[in-house]
Each structure stands twice: as C-alpha cells, then as structure tokens.
Design a protein around this motif. Structure first.
Motif, PDB file in Angstrom:
ATOM      1  N   ASP A   1       0.842  -1.184   0.000  1.00 32.44           N
ATOM      2  CA  ASP A   1       0.000   0.000   0.000  1.00 32.44           C
ATOM      3  C   ASP A   1       0.889   1.251   0.000  1.00 32.44           C
ATOM      4  N   SER A   2       0.530   2.253  -0.836  1.00 32.10           N
ATOM      5  CA  SER A   2       1.412   3.411  -0.998  1.00 32.10           C
ATOM      6  C   SER A   2       1.567   4.189   0.303  1.00 32.10           C
ATOM      7  N   LEU A   3       0.483   4.378   1.022  1.00 31.34           N
ATOM      8  CA  LEU A   3       0.563   5.126   2.281  1.00 31.34           C
ATOM      9  C   LEU A   3       1.381   4.374   3.309  1.00 31.34           C
ATOM     10  N   GLN A   4       1.136   3.062   3.341  1.00 25.34           N
ATOM     11  CA  GLN A   4       1.862   2.224   4.281  1.00 25.34           C
ATOM     12  C   GLN A   4       3.351   2.256   3.940  1.00 25.34           C
ATOM     13  N   GLY A   5       3.677   2.202   2.647  1.00 29.94           N
ATOM     14  CA  GLY A   5       5.067   2.261   2.226  1.00 29.94           C
ATOM     15  C   GLY A   5       5.717   3.592   2.577  1.00 29.94           C
ATOM     16  N   LEU A   6       4.923   4.665   2.444  1.00 27.54           N
ATOM     17  CA  LEU A   6       5.438   6.000   2.736  1.00 27.54           C
ATOM     18  C   LEU A   6       5.707   6.164   4.227  1.00 27.54           C
ATOM     19  N   GLU A   7       4.693   5.876   5.034  1.00 26.08           N
ATOM     20  CA  GLU A   7       4.808   6.113   6.476  1.00 26.08           C
ATOM     21  C   GLU A   7       5.610   5.014   7.163  1.00 26.08           C
ATOM     22  N   GLY A   8       5.460   3.776   6.691  1.00 31.93           N
ATOM     23  CA  GLY A   8       6.101   2.646   7.368  1.00 31.93           C
ATOM     24  C   GLY A   8       7.545   2.449   6.955  1.00 31.93           C
ATOM     25  N   PHE A   9       7.960   3.037   5.812  1.00 31.56           N
ATOM     26  CA  PHE A   9       9.332   2.795   5.349  1.00 31.56           C
ATOM     27  C   PHE A   9      10.023   4.064   4.854  1.00 31.56           C
ATOM     28  N   LEU A  10       9.458   4.696   3.821  1.00 27.81           N
ATOM     29  CA  LEU A  10      10.171   5.810   3.185  1.00 27.81           C
ATOM     30  C   LEU A  10      10.427   6.958   4.148  1.00 27.81           C
ATOM     31  N   ASN A  11       9.488   7.243   5.051  1.00 23.80           N
ATOM     32  CA  ASN A  11       9.664   8.348   5.994  1.00 23.80           C
ATOM     33  C   ASN A  11      10.425   7.939   7.241  1.00 23.80           C
ATOM     34  N   THR A  12      10.960   6.723   7.262  1.00 28.70           N
ATOM     35  CA  THR A  12      11.772   6.303   8.404  1.00 28.70           C
ATOM     36  C   THR A  12      13.248   6.329   7.994  1.00 28.70           C
ATOM     37  N   ASP A  13      14.146   6.148   8.967  1.00 27.77           N
ATOM     38  CA  ASP A  13      15.581   6.171   8.673  1.00 27.77           C
ATOM     39  C   ASP A  13      15.965   5.085   7.678  1.00 27.77           C
ATOM     40  N   ALA A  14      15.345   3.901   7.846  1.00 28.09           N
ATOM     41  CA  ALA A  14      15.694   2.774   6.983  1.00 28.09           C
ATOM     42  C   ALA A  14      15.360   3.065   5.527  1.00 28.09           C
ATOM     43  N   GLY A  15      14.382   3.969   5.292  1.00 29.57           N
ATOM     44  CA  GLY A  15      13.925   4.232   3.939  1.00 29.57           C
ATOM     45  C   GLY A  15      14.751   5.267   3.192  1.00 29.57           C
ATOM     46  N   ASN A  16      15.829   5.755   3.829  1.00 24.80           N
ATOM     47  CA  ASN A  16      16.701   6.724   3.162  1.00 24.80           C
ATOM     48  C   ASN A  16      17.284   6.126   1.899  1.00 24.80           C
ATOM     49  N   GLY A  17      17.174   6.862   0.785  1.00 26.12           N
ATOM     50  CA  GLY A  17      17.752   6.355  -0.458  1.00 26.12           C
ATOM     51  C   GLY A  17      16.806   5.460  -1.234  1.00 26.12           C
ATOM     52  N   TYR A  18      15.546   5.372  -0.766  1.00 28.26           N
ATOM     53  CA  TYR A  18      14.553   4.584  -1.496  1.00 28.26           C
ATOM     54  C   TYR A  18      13.397   5.489  -1.923  1.00 28.26           C
ATOM     55  N   GLY A  19      12.682   5.091  -2.932  1.00 35.33           N
ATOM     56  CA  GLY A  19      11.556   5.896  -3.378  1.00 35.33           C
ATOM     57  C   GLY A  19      10.568   5.062  -4.161  1.00 35.33           C
ATOM     58  N   PHE A  20       9.398   5.657  -4.440  1.00 39.44           N
ATOM     59  CA  PHE A  20       8.401   4.966  -5.257  1.00 39.44           C
ATOM     60  C   PHE A  20       8.907   4.835  -6.687  1.00 39.44           C
ATOM     61  N   VAL A  21       8.579   3.723  -7.327  1.00 39.54           N
ATOM     62  CA  VAL A  21       8.809   3.596  -8.763  1.00 39.54           C
ATOM     63  C   VAL A  21       7.488   3.214  -9.410  1.00 39.54           C
TER      64      VAL A  21
END
Lengths: 260, 272
Positions: free
Chosen positions: A181-201
C-alpha cells in the motif's frame, strides 16, 4: 455457545444503533495484525496502536459495544476468523472477489492505491519486462501477491510473513523492489531512517480483480446483522467528521477515497 | 479455481472437493508441482547440511574424544552454543541479524552467499547438525571397546591408522541408530527455511494457504509429504543397519553347515 454470543452481540449492536440507548452486555472480539505501521503496530510495552486500531475503537464506540482486540499474524488472519477466534477483522484488508468466497465484507473504510518501492537510481522499470527476473518482495497472502503473480509473472516473487520483514530485506538489498500500500510504504518505510535512499517507482497499481475495492471489515459469512451494524457505524463516523480528523492526524489527508 | 476435467468422475471429484469435502483437495492437486519443487528444496537443504555437517563433525569429535590440548575447548564451546540455542534463533540471527550491519553488506561474502536465503539456511542447518553429530560421535568414540584398541596397538598400528581403521568404523556403527534420529530431526527442522522466504515443502504449504485464504490444505499436504519422507528415511536406515550391523545380530544358523559347504566352493583351497 459462541454463535449465540455473536448473535447476542449483533443484536445488542442493532439496538444500540436503532434505539440509541441500549448498552451491550458482551464483548465483540476484533482481529488485528500489529505489524503494519502506520495502520497497526505494537508499542514496546505491548499495546496496539495505529489507524486500524483507532478505527476499530471508533466503530465500536459508535456501535456502543465493548470490543476486545485479538492479535493475529496476517497469513492466518482469515482462518482464525473462520475458527471463531474473533468475530471481525479490522486490519486494512482489501475487499476482493477471492476473499469474498471465504468471508463477508462491510463497505470500505479506506481506499489507497498500491505502489512499488525500490532504491533510488536502481533503474527499475515497472512493467512486465522491466520486472522480469527481478526479486520482488511481498507479504504472503496479500492483494499484492495476487497482483504480482497476475501482472508481472516473470518477476521472482519473494514471500514474507510480515510487511516489516519485506522492508528489512529491501533495506539490506536482498530484494530489488517491493510492492505494498502506498501510504503504508510512505509512512512505514520511506519516511523512516531505513527508507533513506529509497523511493516509489512506477505509478499507482490498480486492478479490481486483485486489489479489490478498498479495505473493509471482514466477518464470517452469514453475519448480516454485524455487517449492517459496521456499515452504519462507518457511515456515522464519516458523517460526524471524526473519521476525517483521524485520517488527517495520521496521514495529513483523507484516505477514504472516491465515492460515498 | 480447480481443474477443468473431461471425465464424469473428474467432474464429480471437483464438485465434491469444492462443495462437500472439508479440504479442497483439487486445489492441492492443481498446485502439486509446486509441492514437488518444495520437496526438492527441503531435501537439498536437509541432506547437504547433513553431509557437510557430518564431515565437519569427524575431526571435531576426535578433538573432543581425545581431549586435544588446543581444540577441545573451542569445539566444546561451539557445540554448547549450537545445541543450547534453538535452530530458529540461529537462522534468524544469520539471515536478519547479519543483514543489519553495513560492514557485512559491504563484504565480499554478502553478494554470493549471505544475501541469499538458501545459503543462510544451509549454513545455519550445517552448523547446527555438526554440533549435534560431534557430540554423539564423541560419545561413540569414547566407548570404543578397549580390546579393539589394544588389538590395534598390539598389531603395531600407528595412532592415525588405528583411528582410521579401527576406532572410527567401530564408532560409526555404534552411532548409526542415533544418527537416524538426527536425520529426522534435521528434516523436521528444515521447515524453518520457510520463515526466511524459501519455498520448501512448508513454504509452499504456507503459500497455498495465503493465496487462497485456507487454514488446512497447505499444511495437511505438507504434513503428508514429510511423513512419506520420514518413512523413507527410517526404511533406509533399517537397511543400512542390517548391512553394517549384521555381524552383531544373534546367530540363528549353526556354524558347522556353512563350513562344510565352504569346503566345496571353488577357490576355497586358497585358504589352506
């Protein structure tokens, strides 16, 4: 008997909504996951938090029943409902035709699109040929598993028990991309430290057969009264603005999606 | 959802399976090839780890049995650790734990081995089974009958020759019944591979349950497949034991009869 309990709870729910004065004598048990931030997660002290949890509590308050949350791993969440471990599932479960063969659903309580996430600069192209041979992680038993198997059959599907494990392996580089889920991916991963350097494709991944019509509350087949009670409660929290306030608090936007 | 069939019996099976049977066995039949591939993964992991672990355990067992001044201590620590912690924890540490460290992800081992779930499972299983095998092989070596050792010394064998010709063959024979348990435990333990994304028998069972939102079908199929494998393994060990331990069975024939026959055989005169 359990069945009687449920009927009693459902009856109490009807009374609460119809008459607006009765209070329920028995607990309604609600199955939740607890490993799907920001929709549901577990605090270090063991309490459950998240959008799904708050929605469940709001619906219970509107139905004027006392609810008990039951934690359950995702891949056993429908079997446990059928085994009467609880009476309803509020766990961001998408309403799909395949699931409707096993359970009944209420109307949706939110609808957000799914999207792929990959490392920035990975050059991954979201298409049948672009994902061919790429390792794509999904949570087992989700609409995303269905969608990757259907639309990207040449991708190498890697299955995980929880969405958190998918993100862990994406961050360690074991998989090339993941879809959730896009929101889940955004809040659960991309907006966390672990999600640095990652993005939606790629864009929104939408498909009625696999992705369904949004997330709803699942109940055992034949629980029409409970479905009706939940639908009324969803309508009520939409109407009085408490839904929007909760959605704004978590996501800064109303995630209910199109439609009424 | 289930297979289209051309025969009336097939139609009937699909109907019963979808509507009356508590288990939708046609769904299992449709996906049976996946289960067979799962069996390949299970057998690969189980027997490769047993093979490598078994080879590793021989020098370690000797070091423990003869109290090697340098190696006895480290090997004891190793077996104590791997027998004292659950295989699941060991596998998680290797798979999820190591992946957390930048240094590990940058190292040359990451690309070919540690980033790969199959290798992580193989390494964890191998280290685990090597620890158990070391300890019961050590026990078998220690209990070598003193007469055998004495006879070897009396015929002038060097310590290395004695270990190779007398002690180890004798210890293997005594360890064999216990080893069949280890093989079965390892097969059962290999379900842990399914928790780190591998599609072994259990992984396929979980995939099927997850894909069609079932509770039993995948697990029941997996259970039956494991039972068949365990049955084959126990039969295999029975045969192996009769082959290796045949001389230890109680004799039912008299000695005189074969001796008379042996005299008539061609070539018997060579032993005059």
């Amino acid at each position: 008997m359990n069945y009687k309990k449920i009927m009693f709870a459902a009856f109490a729910v009807m009374l609460a909504i119809g008459v607006g004065s009765a209070n329920a004598g028995d607990k309604l048990r609600i199955g939740v996951e607890g490993a799907y931030p920001p929709f549901s997660w577990k605090e270090p002290d063991g309490t459950l938090k998240g959008f799904d949890i708050d929605i469940a509590m709001m619906l219970c308050a509107k139905m004027d029943v006392e609810c008990e949350l039951v934690e359950q791993d995702w891949d056993g969440i429908i079997p446990a409902l059928l085994a009467k471990k609880y009476d309803a599932i509020v766990a961001s479960m998408s309403i799909t035709a395949e699931r409707k063969k096993r359970v009944d659903f209420t109307n949706k309580y939110y609808n957000t699109p799914a999207r792929f996430i990959a490392a920035n600069g990975s050059g991954i192209e979201v298409s049948a040929s672009g994902l061919a041979g790429k390792r794509v992680g999904v949570q087992r038993g989700t609409v995303h598993q269905c969608w990757v198997e259907k639309a990207y059959p040449d991708a190498e599907l890697v299955l995980y028990g929880t969405q958190e494990d998918v993100f862990a392996d994406l961050a360690s580089g074991r998989i090339d991309a993941q879809i959730s889920d896009s929101l889940q991916g955004l809040e659960g991963f991309l907006n966390t430290d672990a999600g640095n350097g990652y993005g939606f494709v790629g864009g929104d991944q939408d498909d009625l057969e696999c992705m369904g019509e949004g997330a709803g509350v699942a109940v055992r087949k034949g629980s029409e009264d409970l479905v009706q009670a939940f639908n009324n409660a969803i309508q009520a929290i939409r109407a009085d603005g408490s839904y929007e306030a909760l959605s704004m608090k978590y996501f800064g936007t109303d995630i209910y999606g199109a439609g009424s | 959802m289930a297979a289209e069939s051309e025969t009336p019996i097939g139609d009937w099976l699909v109907l019963v399976s979808e509507n009356y049977s508590p288990l939708d066995f046609m769904l299992v039949a449709d996906n049976f090839d996946r289960f067979l591939w799962g069996a390949v993964v299970t057998l690969e992991l189980t027997f490769l780890s047993l093979l490598i672990g078994g080879v590793l355990s021989i020098p370690m067992a000797l070091a423990r049995a003869y109290r090697h001044p340098i190696w006895n201590g480290p090997v004891w620590c190793y077996t104590y650790f791997f027998r004292g912690t659950p295989l699941l924890v060991q596998t998680y540490l290797l798979y999820f734990g190591l992946g957390q460290f930048e240094a590990v992800r940058e190292s040359f081992l990451w690309g070919p081995i540690l980033s790969n779930a199959w290798w992580c499972a193989l390494i964890a299983f191998t280290l685990n089974t090597a620890a158990y095998t070391t300890e019961f092989l050590r026990g078998a070596i220690v209990t070598t009958p003193f007469g055998e050792v004495e006879a070897a010394k009396a015929s002038g064998m060097s310590p290395a020759t004695m270990v190779r010709r007398i002690v180890l063959p004798s210890a293997f024979r005594r360890a064999l019944p216990a080893y069949s348990n280890e093989v079965i435990f390892m097969l059962h333990g290999s379900v842990i591979a399914s928790t780190i994304t591998l599609q072994d028998i259990m992984g396929v069972g979980r995939w099927l349950n997850g894909r069609y939102y079932l509770a039993f079908e995948g697990f029941v199929t997996a259970m039956i497949m494991y039972m068949i494998l365990v049955f084959a393994i126990t039969r295999g060990f029975k045969l192996w034991e009769t082959h290796w331990l045949g001389h230890l069975r109680a004799r039912t024939e008299t000695l005189a009869k074969p001796a008379v026959k042996a005299a008539a055989l061609p070539g018997a005169s060579d032993f005059r």
